[in-house]
Every structure is written in structure tokens, then in C-alpha cells.
Design an enzyme around this catalytic site. Structure first.
Site, PDB file in Angstrom:
ATOM      1  N   LYS A   1     103.511  36.466  54.479  1.00  6.03           N
ATOM      2  CA  LYS A   1     104.733  37.260  54.579  1.00  6.03           C
ATOM      3  C   LYS A   1     105.088  37.630  56.012  1.00  6.03           C
ATOM      4  CE  LYS A   1     102.423  38.765  51.429  1.00  6.03           C
ATOM      5  NZ  LYS A   1     101.562  39.483  50.495  1.00  6.03           N
TER       6      LYS A   1
ATOM      7  N   LYS B   1     108.623  42.005  51.628  1.00  6.58           N
ATOM      8  CA  LYS B   1     109.277  41.278  50.525  1.00  6.58           C
ATOM      9  C   LYS B   1     110.751  41.669  50.411  1.00  6.58           C
ATOM     10  CE  LYS B   1     104.850  40.736  48.253  1.00  6.58           C
ATOM     11  NZ  LYS B   1     103.830  41.406  47.433  1.00  6.58           N
TER      12      LYS B   1
ATOM     13  N   GLY C   1      91.272  40.559  43.975  1.00  8.70           N
ATOM     14  CA  GLY C   1      91.968  39.627  44.878  1.00  8.70           C
ATOM     15  C   GLY C   1      93.459  39.905  45.021  1.00  8.70           C
TER      16      GLY C   1
ATOM     17  N   PHE D   1      91.035  29.880  54.256  1.00  9.98           N
ATOM     18  CA  PHE D   1      90.390  29.579  52.976  1.00  9.98           C
ATOM     19  C   PHE D   1      89.944  30.872  52.291  1.00  9.98           C
ATOM     20  CE2 PHE D   1      87.477  27.336  50.045  1.00  9.98           C
ATOM     21  CZ  PHE D   1      88.387  26.410  49.567  1.00  9.98           C
TER      22      PHE D   1
ATOM     23  N   GLU E   1      95.755  42.726  50.315  1.00  8.81           N
ATOM     24  CA  GLU E   1      95.731  41.958  51.560  1.00  8.81           C
ATOM     25  C   GLU E   1      94.355  42.105  52.206  1.00  8.81           C
ATOM     26  OE1 GLU E   1      98.509  40.121  52.672  1.00  8.81           O
ATOM     27  OE2 GLU E   1      99.078  40.671  50.644  1.00  8.81           O
TER      28      GLU E   1
ATOM     29  N   ASP F   1     103.740  45.769  52.831  1.00  4.87           N
ATOM     30  CA  ASP F   1     103.834  44.502  52.106  1.00  4.87           C
ATOM     31  C   ASP F   1     105.138  44.464  51.290  1.00  4.87           C
ATOM     32  OD1 ASP F   1     102.428  42.006  50.862  1.00  4.87           O
ATOM     33  OD2 ASP F   1     103.038  43.208  49.144  1.00  4.87           O
TER      34      ASP F   1
HETATM   35  N1  HSE Z   1      98.839  42.101  48.450  1.00  4.90           N
HETATM   36  C1  HSE Z   1      99.961  41.574  47.753  1.00  4.90           C
HETATM   37  C2  HSE Z   1     100.237  42.406  46.521  1.00  4.90           C
HETATM   38  C3  HSE Z   1      99.695  40.156  47.392  1.00  4.90           C
HETATM   39  O1  HSE Z   1      99.374  43.195  46.155  1.00  4.90           O
HETATM   40  O2  HSE Z   1     101.305  42.296  45.931  1.00  4.90           O
HETATM   41  C4  HSE Z   1     100.873  39.405  46.862  1.00  4.90           C
HETATM   42  O3  HSE Z   1     101.912  39.338  47.781  1.00  4.90           O
END
Ligand code: HSE
Length: 347
Positions: free
Chosen positions: A128, A226, A208, A11, A211, A222
Site C-alpha cells: 500500500k 486504502k 497474519g 517472502f 502489518e 493502513d
Molecule cells: N494489515 C492489513 C489489514 C492487511 O489488517 O487489513 C490487509 O491490507
């Protein structure tokens, strides 16, 4: 009317963004999409565990988090079920797996997703870790159990990068290049405006985008995840994060950025996938100084962009949000609404 009974595993920002959307759009979802979306369970290591088979009011959840930071003030039939029990034994028919990303082992998310699929629950995740490391196996597990696995939120948040690209596969995708991490793109934009690296990172965390552990963003992990997801989903590759050449933005200073700017250049963290001879795929994530006139150079803040180069359609570029609680929450909603009816058929 379709009834979706959701269990939310985790959450944090994304889950809260999703619940906020439900709170604001419940009526529209019922009338436009014939979707009755109920939250029957929520579990978080730091906030507590709730299972209420009749459904928990989204406003009550958000209010509790705002006031106390946890679920202790919320009344529910069961408040002591652990995550595995909620997944196995609750009346949820869709599990939203939203625990923090772990790009080394994918745990604990991997075991949650496996349990959910094995017990016949549909899964939607923005995580991810399991997607980059185990997508082919999880997709197979979903098929074996006649349920679906939604992953749209793992790349470009709610911007439909995977949905769009699925339809481009038949055009022959030869190259994918893009800005795939919102945090670092936001930081580079703010550093160009004069903020220090740490100030820019703090802002990205407050918004926000980052991560739970922002090391994954700034060191490029990250974006690597992707790149791997895109390669395996869209280019019939079978690569893992170790196959991607990686460099993050930790060595880039405000001074470097401003010097580049004076030379008509802009730093961007660029992920690239290129099909080479004999079916090989070259994959990288690295900061590049793009000419200011390059289309990717004008993509700022937490916006992401992907250019799909195809044999039949040339280049197609998608630009849109790449991170954020509402944006990623929206990705979960799109996965939910595109699920087939509960006949347990495949996507
Ligand atoms: N931490 C990732 C970013 C969140 O900044 O792109 C989205 O995947």
C-alpha cells in the site's frame, strides 16, 4: 499455454500464501487457465536470495521456511544476487513486489517497482505504500513501458473491490464508505467478546492480518492508505494520506466497547470518501459507534465491507475478506490471470 516466470520480492505472509495456492492448484491453473506459473526467483532480506532460471518448486520453498525459516538449504543456480539485480537481470517476466509496507516513503518497494517497470517487467503488488503515495506516476510508467501494474490486493485482499468498482465508475460514484482494515475489525470483534486490546492484537498478528509493524493498522494509517487508493483510482481525486482526517482505535478499551454494546451500538473503524461541492473530496478514517442494525455493524472478524454509493445504481455493498495470507495471495493470482498476453499491451 502462457508461461509466467515470477520473481517474488519479499517472502512474508502474503508471498507464502500465494506460493501455497500455487502448490495446491498448479494443475487446475494449467487446465482451466492455460497458465504455467513458475517461480524463478525469491528474495528476502531475512531469508536469503534464490535465482534458478528453470524454476523453484513451491513445496521446496514452503518446506524450507517451515523447517529452517530461511532459504539456506535450497539449491539454486544463483544465491547471491541482490534484489535490484534479480529484477533487472533475471529471466522473470512478472515481478511480485511484496516487501513490507512503508507509508512514509514507500521505500524500498517504490524503487523495486520503478526498476521493474523501466526494464519492461509486469508488476503485481499488494504493497500500500507505493500505491497510496505514487499510483498515478507508477501507472504512467507502466504505460510508457507497455507493461501492466496490478494492485487488487491493496484493498480488501482478494475480494475484488477494485475490479468491481472500476465497472461502477460510469455509474457516478459519489460516496465510498467501509470497513477497510482487517486487523482492527478483528480486534474490535474480539474485544467485544472480552479480550483485552493487547490480547486481541496478538491474535490478529498470529493470524497474519497485521502489518509487519502493526502500528499502521491500529492507528488507522493502513485504512487511510486504502481510502487514498480508492479516491485516486475511483473518484478522479488526487489526494495523499495527509488529506485524510485520521483517528485509530488505540484509545478504545474493552470497557468502552462493552458499554457501547449495552446501548445497542458497536464500534467500527470506518473509512469515508464523499464528493462535495466544486469537486472537493472529504476523506476520513475514524472509529464510529454504529447502531447495531446498521449493515456495517454486522461485519465481524477480519471481514471488510465497502458500500459504493452511485448516481445510477444507488448503493452497492461488497462484503468479504480484507486480510490474510491466502486471501491476499489470491489477489495476486487474480491480477496475474487478468494480465493480457505478453504482447506488452496495456491492461
Ligand atoms: N494489515 C492489513 C489489514 C492487511 O489488517 O487489513 C490487509 O491490507
Amino acid at each position: 499455454m502462457r508461461t509466467y516466470r515470477l520473481a517474488l520480492i519479499g517472502f512474508g505472509n502474503v508471498a507464502q500464501g500465494f506460493v501455497q495456492i500455487l502448490q495446491q492448484r498448479a494443475q487446475q491453473l494449467r487446465t482451466q487457465h492455460q497458465a504455467d506459473i513458475q517461480i524463478v526467483a525469491v528474495t528476502s532480506p531475512s531469508k536469503g536470495s534464490l535465482y534458478h532460471p528453470q524454476g523453484i518448486d513451491p513445496a521446496v520453498l514452503l518446506n524450507a521456511i517451515e523447517i529452517t525459516g530461511n532459504f539456506s538449504a535450497i539449491t539454486a543456480d544463483y544465491t547471491d544476487w541482490d534484489t535490484q539485480r534479480i529484477i533487472r537481470e533475471s529471466n522473470a517476466n512478472v515481478i511480485l513486489e511484496l516487501s513490507p509496507t512503508n507509508l512514509k516513503t514507500a521505500q524500498p518497494a517504490l524503487s523495486y517497482i520503478e526498476t521493474a517497470l523501466q526494464t519492461g517487467k509486469h508488476v503485481i503488488t499488494a504493497n500500500k505504500g507505493p500505491t497510496a503515495l505514487y499510483y498515478p506516476q507508477l501507472k504512467q510508467l507502466a504505460q510508457d513501458n507497455q507493461v501492466t501494474l496490478g494492485i487488487e490486493g491493496t484493498v480488501m485482499s482478494g475480494t475484488p473491490s477494485l475490479m468491481l468498482a472500476q465497472t461502477l465508475r460510469s455509474a457516478g460514484i459519489t460516496r465510498i464508505q467501509g470497513i477497510l482494515n482487517g486487523t482492527t475489525n478483528y480486534m474490535l470483534t474480539r474485544m467485544e467478546a472480552g479480550l483485552s486490546y493487547n490480547e486481541a492484537l496478538t491474535e490478529a498478528q498470529e493470524r497474519g492480518y497485521a502489518e509487519t509493524d502493526p502500528t499502521g493498522d491500529v492507528e488507522g494509517h493502513d485504512a487511510v492508505a486504502k481510502v487514498v487508493i480508492l479516491a485516486n483510482l475511483l473518484m478522479d481525486a488526487s489526494i495523499n494520506p495527509n488529506d485524510v482526517q485520521r483517528e485509530g482505535i488505540t484509545q478504545i478499551t474493552t470497557h468502552d466497547i462493552q458499554t457501547a454494546q449495552q446501548a445497542g451500538k458497536r464500534y467500527k473503524l470506518i473509512g469515508t470518501l464523499e464528493r462535495q461541492a466544486k469537486g472537493r473530496i472529504r476523506a476520513s478514517v475514524q472509529p464510529e459507534q454504529m447502531d447495531i442494525t446498521h449493515p456495517l455493524a454486522s461485519v465481524s472478524d477480519a471481514t471488510n465491507a465497502i458500500t459504493y454509493s452511485t448516481q445510477l445504481m444507488g448503493d452497492i455493498t461488497l462484503v468479504g475478506s480484507g486480510a490474510g495470507r491466502i486471501e491476499t495471495g489470491y489477489a495476486l493470482l487474480t491480477d496475474l490471470l487478468k494480465m493480457p498476453d505478453y504482447s506488452k499491451s496495456d491492461i
